[in-house]
Design a protein around this motif. Structure first.
Motif, PDB file in Angstrom:
ATOM      1  N   GLU A   2       0.832  -1.199   0.000  1.00  9.83           N
ATOM      2  CA  GLU A   2       0.000   0.000   0.000  1.00  9.83           C
ATOM      3  C   GLU A   2       0.870   1.254   0.000  1.00  9.83           C
ATOM      4  O   GLU A   2       2.034   1.224   0.385  1.00  9.83           O
ATOM      5  N   THR A   3       0.276   2.368  -0.402  1.00 11.74           N
ATOM      6  CA  THR A   3       1.059   3.594  -0.554  1.00 11.74           C
ATOM      7  C   THR A   3       1.060   4.474   0.688  1.00 11.74           C
ATOM      8  O   THR A   3       1.833   5.419   0.758  1.00 11.74           O
ATOM      9  N   LYS A   4       0.170   4.205   1.648  1.00 13.65           N
ATOM     10  CA  LYS A   4       0.204   4.979   2.888  1.00 13.65           C
ATOM     11  C   LYS A   4      -0.247   4.111   4.051  1.00 13.65           C
ATOM     12  O   LYS A   4      -1.027   3.173   3.896  1.00 13.65           O
ATOM     13  N   PHE A   5       0.283   4.451   5.219  1.00 17.98           N
ATOM     14  CA  PHE A   5      -0.079   3.725   6.421  1.00 17.98           C
ATOM     15  C   PHE A   5      -1.494   4.081   6.852  1.00 17.98           C
ATOM     16  O   PHE A   5      -1.913   5.236   6.761  1.00 17.98           O
TER      17      PHE A   5
ATOM     18  N   ASN B   7      -1.336  -1.565   8.680  1.00 19.12           N
ATOM     19  CA  ASN B   7      -0.940  -2.130   7.395  1.00 19.12           C
ATOM     20  C   ASN B   7       0.532  -1.810   7.189  1.00 19.12           C
ATOM     21  O   ASN B   7       1.186  -1.267   8.078  1.00 19.12           O
ATOM     22  N   GLY B   8       1.037  -2.104   6.029  1.00 14.75           N
ATOM     23  CA  GLY B   8       2.439  -1.817   5.732  1.00 14.75           C
ATOM     24  C   GLY B   8       3.312  -3.005   6.074  1.00 14.75           C
ATOM     25  O   GLY B   8       4.110  -2.952   7.008  1.00 14.75           O
ATOM     26  N   GLU B   9       3.099  -4.064   5.334  1.00 13.35           N
ATOM     27  CA  GLU B   9       3.831  -5.308   5.571  1.00 13.35           C
ATOM     28  C   GLU B   9       5.322  -5.034   5.741  1.00 13.35           C
ATOM     29  O   GLU B   9       5.943  -4.328   4.952  1.00 13.35           O
ATOM     30  N   GLY B  10       5.884  -5.573   6.806  1.00 13.78           N
ATOM     31  CA  GLY B  10       7.295  -5.384   7.095  1.00 13.78           C
ATOM     32  C   GLY B  10       7.578  -4.214   8.022  1.00 13.78           C
ATOM     33  O   GLY B  10       8.706  -4.033   8.466  1.00 13.78           O
ATOM     34  N   TYR B  11       6.575  -3.415   8.333  1.00 18.64           N
ATOM     35  CA  TYR B  11       6.742  -2.267   9.212  1.00 18.64           C
ATOM     36  C   TYR B  11       5.802  -2.389  10.404  1.00 18.64           C
ATOM     37  O   TYR B  11       4.613  -2.636  10.234  1.00 18.64           O
TER      38      TYR B  11
ATOM     39  N   GLU C  47       2.551  12.732  16.565  1.00 21.84           N
ATOM     40  CA  GLU C  47       3.891  13.247  16.281  1.00 21.84           C
ATOM     41  C   GLU C  47       4.953  12.170  16.474  1.00 21.84           C
ATOM     42  O   GLU C  47       5.890  12.065  15.678  1.00 21.84           O
ATOM     43  N   ASP C  48       4.802  11.352  17.520  1.00 18.57           N
ATOM     44  CA  ASP C  48       5.754  10.281  17.773  1.00 18.57           C
ATOM     45  C   ASP C  48       5.697   9.238  16.656  1.00 18.57           C
ATOM     46  O   ASP C  48       6.727   8.724  16.219  1.00 18.57           O
ATOM     47  N   PHE C  49       4.496   8.940  16.157  1.00 13.17           N
ATOM     48  CA  PHE C  49       4.363   8.012  15.043  1.00 13.17           C
ATOM     49  C   PHE C  49       5.063   8.573  13.808  1.00 13.17           C
ATOM     50  O   PHE C  49       5.801   7.862  13.124  1.00 13.17           O
ATOM     51  N   LEU C  50       4.825   9.856  13.511  1.00 13.79           N
ATOM     52  CA  LEU C  50       5.470  10.487  12.354  1.00 13.79           C
ATOM     53  C   LEU C  50       6.989  10.492  12.504  1.00 13.79           C
ATOM     54  O   LEU C  50       7.716  10.299  11.518  1.00 13.79           O
ATOM     55  N   ASN C  51       7.477  10.677  13.724  1.00 14.15           N
ATOM     56  CA  ASN C  51       8.917  10.597  13.976  1.00 14.15           C
ATOM     57  C   ASN C  51       9.444   9.191  13.706  1.00 14.15           C
ATOM     58  O   ASN C  51      10.549   9.026  13.175  1.00 14.15           O
ATOM     59  N   SER C  52       8.663   8.175  14.063  1.00 14.32           N
ATOM     60  CA  SER C  52       9.053   6.785  13.783  1.00 14.32           C
ATOM     61  C   SER C  52       9.141   6.541  12.283  1.00 14.32           C
ATOM     62  O   SER C  52      10.077   5.900  11.808  1.00 14.32           O
ATOM     63  N   MET C  53       8.169   7.077  11.547  1.00 17.56           N
ATOM     64  CA  MET C  53       8.206   6.961  10.083  1.00 17.56           C
ATOM     65  C   MET C  53       9.476   7.595   9.535  1.00 17.56           C
ATOM     66  O   MET C  53      10.153   7.010   8.686  1.00 17.56           O
TER      67      MET C  53
ATOM     68  N   PRO D 133       7.999   4.110  -0.652  1.00 21.89           N
ATOM     69  CA  PRO D 133       7.106   5.282  -0.720  1.00 21.89           C
ATOM     70  C   PRO D 133       6.175   5.419   0.482  1.00 21.89           C
ATOM     71  O   PRO D 133       5.835   6.536   0.877  1.00 21.89           O
ATOM     72  N   ILE D 134       5.779   4.314   1.084  1.00 18.92           N
ATOM     73  CA  ILE D 134       4.857   4.376   2.217  1.00 18.92           C
ATOM     74  C   ILE D 134       5.426   5.210   3.361  1.00 18.92           C
ATOM     75  O   ILE D 134       4.686   5.787   4.149  1.00 18.92           O
ATOM     76  N   LEU D 135       6.757   5.301   3.425  1.00 17.43           N
ATOM     77  CA  LEU D 135       7.404   6.065   4.495  1.00 17.43           C
ATOM     78  C   LEU D 135       7.401   7.572   4.228  1.00 17.43           C
ATOM     79  O   LEU D 135       7.694   8.357   5.124  1.00 17.43           O
ATOM     80  N   SER D 136       7.060   7.981   3.025  1.00 24.33           N
ATOM     81  CA  SER D 136       7.034   9.403   2.672  1.00 24.33           C
ATOM     82  C   SER D 136       5.631   9.972   2.593  1.00 24.33           C
ATOM     83  O   SER D 136       5.452  11.191   2.627  1.00 24.33           O
ATOM     84  N   ASN D 137       4.644   9.115   2.457  1.00 22.21           N
ATOM     85  CA  ASN D 137       3.270   9.581   2.267  1.00 22.21           C
ATOM     86  C   ASN D 137       2.580   9.842   3.604  1.00 22.21           C
ATOM     87  O   ASN D 137       2.823   9.146   4.587  1.00 22.21           O
ATOM     88  N   GLU D 138       1.706  10.843   3.599  1.00 23.98           N
ATOM     89  CA  GLU D 138       0.943  11.187   4.801  1.00 23.98           C
ATOM     90  C   GLU D 138       0.051  10.003   5.190  1.00 23.98           C
ATOM     91  O   GLU D 138      -0.706   9.489   4.368  1.00 23.98           O
ATOM     92  N   PRO D 139       0.138   9.548   6.445  1.00 25.35           N
ATOM     93  CA  PRO D 139      -0.703   8.415   6.853  1.00 25.35           C
ATOM     94  C   PRO D 139      -2.169   8.805   6.990  1.00 25.35           C
ATOM     95  O   PRO D 139      -2.507   9.982   7.107  1.00 25.35           O
ATOM     96  N   GLU D 140      -3.008   7.802   6.988  1.00 22.13           N
ATOM     97  CA  GLU D 140      -4.443   7.982   7.223  1.00 22.13           C
ATOM     98  C   GLU D 140      -4.702   7.596   8.672  1.00 22.13           C
ATOM     99  O   GLU D 140      -4.517   6.446   9.055  1.00 22.13           O
ATOM    100  N   PHE D 141      -5.094   8.562   9.488  1.00 28.15           N
ATOM    101  CA  PHE D 141      -5.318   8.316  10.909  1.00 28.15           C
ATOM    102  C   PHE D 141      -6.778   7.970  11.163  1.00 28.15           C
ATOM    103  O   PHE D 141      -7.680   8.590  10.622  1.00 28.15           O
ATOM    104  N   LYS D 142      -6.975   6.973  12.014  1.00 28.95           N
ATOM    105  CA  LYS D 142      -8.302   6.556  12.453  1.00 28.95           C
ATOM    106  C   LYS D 142      -8.327   6.646  13.973  1.00 28.95           C
ATOM    107  O   LYS D 142      -7.357   6.262  14.624  1.00 28.95           O
ATOM    108  N   PHE D 143      -9.407   7.159  14.511  1.00 32.42           N
ATOM    109  CA  PHE D 143      -9.499   7.425  15.940  1.00 32.42           C
ATOM    110  C   PHE D 143     -10.523   6.521  16.615  1.00 32.42           C
ATOM    111  O   PHE D 143     -11.567   6.229  16.030  1.00 32.42           O
TER     112      PHE D 143
END
Length: 136
Positions: free
Chosen positions: A2-5, A23-27, A41-47, A63-73
């Motif tokens: 996939e292209t974004k987390f 998602n993000g097999e291997g991560y 912010e901590d998640f984005l720092n991990s990325m 590419p998945i590491l550069s794309n803005e993630p989709e956050f679910k709350f």
């Protein structure tokens, strides 16, 4: 791949928040904090750390590491992050019992899939109304 987390943000039993990719097999990335903002912010720092590590080791990063993630709350995280939303007023807007909505916010009771959809649809409806609003 996939292209974004897709990242879930949830309130923990100790009152802190965790953000983790679903998602993000291997991560397996995690962000934590005392607020939703800190966990995001901590998640984005991990990325960013994984991206830098891959670029250093392989010369390029997925590419998945550069794309803005989709956050679910979860409900608790939603109302903490969007604290301008009044829980009782929003419950009335949706036609949900105010006390029940406050219990959802605290994480003290189970939220059915039907109730989650009602809340999510209400958020989208409110957003659509705001986006079409004109002031005089």
């Amino acid at each position: 791949m996939e292209t974004k987390f897709k990242v879930s943000i949830e309130k923990q039993k100790d009152g802190s928040y965790i953000a983790y990719n679903m998602n993000g097999e291997g991560y397996s990335l995690i962000g934590t904090g005392t607020t939703v903002k800190e966990a995001k912010e901590d998640f984005l720092n991990s990325m960013q750390a994984f991206k830098e590590m891959e670029e250093e080791e392989k010369g390029t990063a997925m590419p998945i590491l550069s794309n803005e993630p989709e956050f679910k709350f979860d409900i608790s995280s939603l109302f903490e992050y969007y604290s301008m939303l009044n829980v009782s007023a929003f419950a009335r807007f949706l036609g949900i019992n105010e006390t029940l909505m406050r219990q959802y916010k605290k994480g003290n009771t189970y939220v059915s899939d039907a109730q989650l959809m009602k809340i999510e649809n209400g958020i989208h409806k409110l957003g659509a109304e705001f986006s079409g609003l004109k002031l005089v």
